[in-house]
Design a protein around this motif. Structure first.
Motif, PDB file in Angstrom:
ATOM      1  N   HIS A 154       0.714  -1.119   0.177  1.00 29.26           N
ATOM      2  CA  HIS A 154       0.046   0.134  -0.083  1.00 29.26           C
ATOM      3  C   HIS A 154       0.831   1.120  -0.054  1.00 29.26           C
ATOM      4  N   VAL A 155       0.324   2.332  -0.380  1.00 24.47           N
ATOM      5  CA  VAL A 155       1.045   3.707  -0.400  1.00 24.47           C
ATOM      6  C   VAL A 155      -0.027   4.703  -0.363  1.00 24.47           C
ATOM      7  N   GLY A 156       0.301   5.683   0.516  1.00 24.42           N
ATOM      8  CA  GLY A 156      -0.439   6.689   0.854  1.00 24.42           C
ATOM      9  C   GLY A 156      -0.383   7.789  -0.134  1.00 24.42           C
ATOM     10  N   THR A 157      -1.262   8.646  -0.077  1.00 23.78           N
ATOM     11  CA  THR A 157      -1.295   9.618  -1.103  1.00 23.78           C
ATOM     12  C   THR A 157      -0.474  10.890  -0.851  1.00 23.78           C
ATOM     13  N   SER A 158       0.416  11.376  -1.805  1.00 25.50           N
ATOM     14  CA  SER A 158       1.276  12.443  -1.789  1.00 25.50           C
ATOM     15  C   SER A 158       1.056  13.265  -2.777  1.00 25.50           C
ATOM     16  N   TYR A 159       1.756  14.246  -2.993  1.00 23.54           N
ATOM     17  CA  TYR A 159       1.694  15.260  -4.337  1.00 23.54           C
ATOM     18  C   TYR A 159       3.088  14.879  -5.339  1.00 23.54           C
ATOM     19  N   PHE A 160       2.738  15.265  -6.550  1.00 24.24           N
ATOM     20  CA  PHE A 160       3.630  15.392  -7.472  1.00 24.24           C
ATOM     21  C   PHE A 160       4.188  16.784  -7.995  1.00 24.24           C
ATOM     22  N   GLY A 161       5.274  17.080  -7.219  1.00 24.00           N
ATOM     23  CA  GLY A 161       5.663  18.587  -7.573  1.00 24.00           C
ATOM     24  C   GLY A 161       6.924  18.853  -6.617  1.00 24.00           C
ATOM     25  N   PHE A 162       7.308  20.288  -6.744  1.00 18.29           N
ATOM     26  CA  PHE A 162       8.672  20.499  -5.923  1.00 18.29           C
ATOM     27  C   PHE A 162       8.201  20.422  -4.303  1.00 18.29           C
ATOM     28  N   PHE A 163       9.257  20.065  -3.587  1.00 13.07           N
ATOM     29  CA  PHE A 163       8.931  19.936  -1.990  1.00 13.07           C
ATOM     30  C   PHE A 163       8.199  21.188  -1.471  1.00 13.07           C
ATOM     31  N   ASP A 164       7.136  20.839  -0.823  1.00 15.37           N
ATOM     32  CA  ASP A 164       6.293  22.252  -0.267  1.00 15.37           C
ATOM     33  C   ASP A 164       6.765  22.657   0.960  1.00 15.37           C
ATOM     34  N   GLY A 165       7.563  21.843   1.652  1.00 13.00           N
ATOM     35  CA  GLY A 165       7.964  22.266   3.222  1.00 13.00           C
ATOM     36  C   GLY A 165       6.929  21.628   4.186  1.00 13.00           C
ATOM     37  N   ASP A 166       5.989  20.757   3.777  1.00 14.11           N
ATOM     38  CA  ASP A 166       5.133  20.504   4.685  1.00 14.11           C
ATOM     39  C   ASP A 166       5.676  19.157   5.614  1.00 14.11           C
ATOM     40  N   VAL A 167       6.241  19.466   6.580  1.00 15.42           N
ATOM     41  CA  VAL A 167       6.747  18.422   7.376  1.00 15.42           C
ATOM     42  C   VAL A 167       5.557  17.364   8.101  1.00 15.42           C
ATOM     43  N   GLU A 168       4.709  18.015   8.272  1.00 18.83           N
ATOM     44  CA  GLU A 168       3.677  17.162   8.862  1.00 18.83           C
ATOM     45  C   GLU A 168       3.093  16.008   7.738  1.00 18.83           C
ATOM     46  N   HIS A 169       3.147  16.486   6.628  1.00 20.37           N
ATOM     47  CA  HIS A 169       2.779  15.413   5.510  1.00 20.37           C
ATOM     48  C   HIS A 169       3.963  14.309   5.433  1.00 20.37           C
ATOM     49  N   VAL A 170       4.948  14.726   5.576  1.00 20.93           N
ATOM     50  CA  VAL A 170       6.247  13.738   5.506  1.00 20.93           C
ATOM     51  C   VAL A 170       5.931  12.704   6.637  1.00 20.93           C
ATOM     52  N   ARG A 171       5.737  13.286   7.902  1.00 23.24           N
ATOM     53  CA  ARG A 171       5.470  12.525   9.087  1.00 23.24           C
ATOM     54  C   ARG A 171       4.379  11.352   8.940  1.00 23.24           C
TER      55      ARG A 171
END
Ligand code: NDP
Length: 287
Positions: free
Chosen positions: A114-131
């Motif tokens: 399985h794989v969670g949803t992420s974005y396709f684009g330059f790193f947006d700085g959202d550390v909470e999303h990385v966690r």
């Protein structure tokens, strides 16, 4: 000269025999496939069904899982069932493994896909999303493998970890995703070493995939990637073959994954350049 030649022939014969996959290898095996409501996971469930395995699938979308289970039964699965929930919740991840113990009486193969949803684009700085993505794509894999280990030790079974080229070499536009896939390599490759030291006969197959034609991947990347995606049903079958043969790593497709990676140690910057050249990049600002 005859003896070394004979040795070479025998070694080649042994290697090819060891290399032969037969669908019967998975008949009657008890297998969990995560992320099996769509994409590669769904295709793995269908292949396993045709091979006569007992299948327990999971993802969040219950109606899709119901349809996949129904199709698996039609295709000849020894049994098929699902359990729905989110892999953000480690207790849920562990409960999927417990379900295998309760309803299948053990486990032969754990396929973590399985794989969670992420974005396709330059790193947006959202550390909470990385966690959050690390929890879904990495920690839940660790939690499930840990819970499944007693059953897998008993069956001398297999753990299959579906990863990506983006987990072997830095990729632009998928920074959080790449981080989670690199983490999988670190954890499971180290764990494999410990299994070897402790004579634990549980194989770990890390699958390094290129661009595959699943809806999610095509929607996210088809317009910017120059290459054509490979078929998901063939990809799913190659993963199962690699798992049944207890390979340590599997590269699909070989030409677009393993071959470029051979450059990593001797020409890393060339490899970086080749990776960047896969994309139709926007012109840099000010040009
Ligand atoms: P899909 O998006 O088609 O499938 C992802 C699966 O994960 C779905 O079943 C989805 O179901 C499930 N899922 C998503 N979020 C969660 C969550 N929070 N909890 C539980 N399940 C969840 O992906 P692919 O088939 O393309 O990818 C499969 C694997 O292959 C992934 O590990 C991916 O990284 C890897 N890979 C794919 C590539 C490609 O080009 N397609 C390239 C390289 C690697 P639901 O939404 O119902 O929960």
């Amino acid at each position: 000269i005859f003896i070394p030649f004979l040795g070479l022939v025998l070694a080649f014969w042994f290697y090819s025999a060891r290399d032969t996959f037969k669908p019967e290898m998975l008949r009657g095996k008890r297998v969990i496939v995560t992320g099996a409501s769509t994409g590669i996971g769904e295709q793995m469930a269908y292949h396993l069904a045709r091979m006569g395995a007992h299948i327990l699938i999971t993802a969040r979308t219950q109606p899709r899982l119901q349809e996949v289970v129904q199709r698996c039964l039609e295709l000849g699965a020894a049994s098929a069932q699902f359990i729905s929930g989110t892999m953000e919740d480690m207790a849920f991840a562990q409960s999927v493994v417990r379900e295998a113990q309760t309803s299948l009486g053990g486990l032969d193969m754990l396929i973590l896909n399985h794989v969670g949803t992420s974005y396709f684009g330059f790193f947006d700085g959202d550390v909470e999303h990385v966690r959050q993505l690390l929890e879904i794509n990495f920690l839940s894999y660790v939690a499930m493998a840990t819970s499944a280990l007693p059953m897998l030790k008993e069956s001398e079974g297999s753990i299959v970890v579906v990863s990506s080229m983006a987990g072997k070499v830095g990729f632009p536009f998928t920074v959080p995703y790449s981080a989670t896939k690199f983490a999988l390599d670190g954890f499971f490759s180290s764990l494999r070493q410990e299994f070897s030291i402790q004579n634990i006969n549980v194989s770990i197959t890390l699958c390094i995939l290129g661009f595959i034609d699943t809806e999610r991947a095509v929607r996210a990347a088809a317009e910017v990637l120059r290459e054509r995606p490979a078929p998901r049903d063939e990809c799913a079958l190659e993963i199962l073959k690699g798992a049944a043969l207890r390979r340590r790593e599997l590269y699909y497709r070989y030409s677009s994954t393993r071959l470029p990676l051979l450059l990593r140690d001797c020409a890393a910057e060339l490899l970086d350049y080749l990776v960047r050249s896969r994309y139709r990049l926007p012109a840099p600002p000010g040009t």
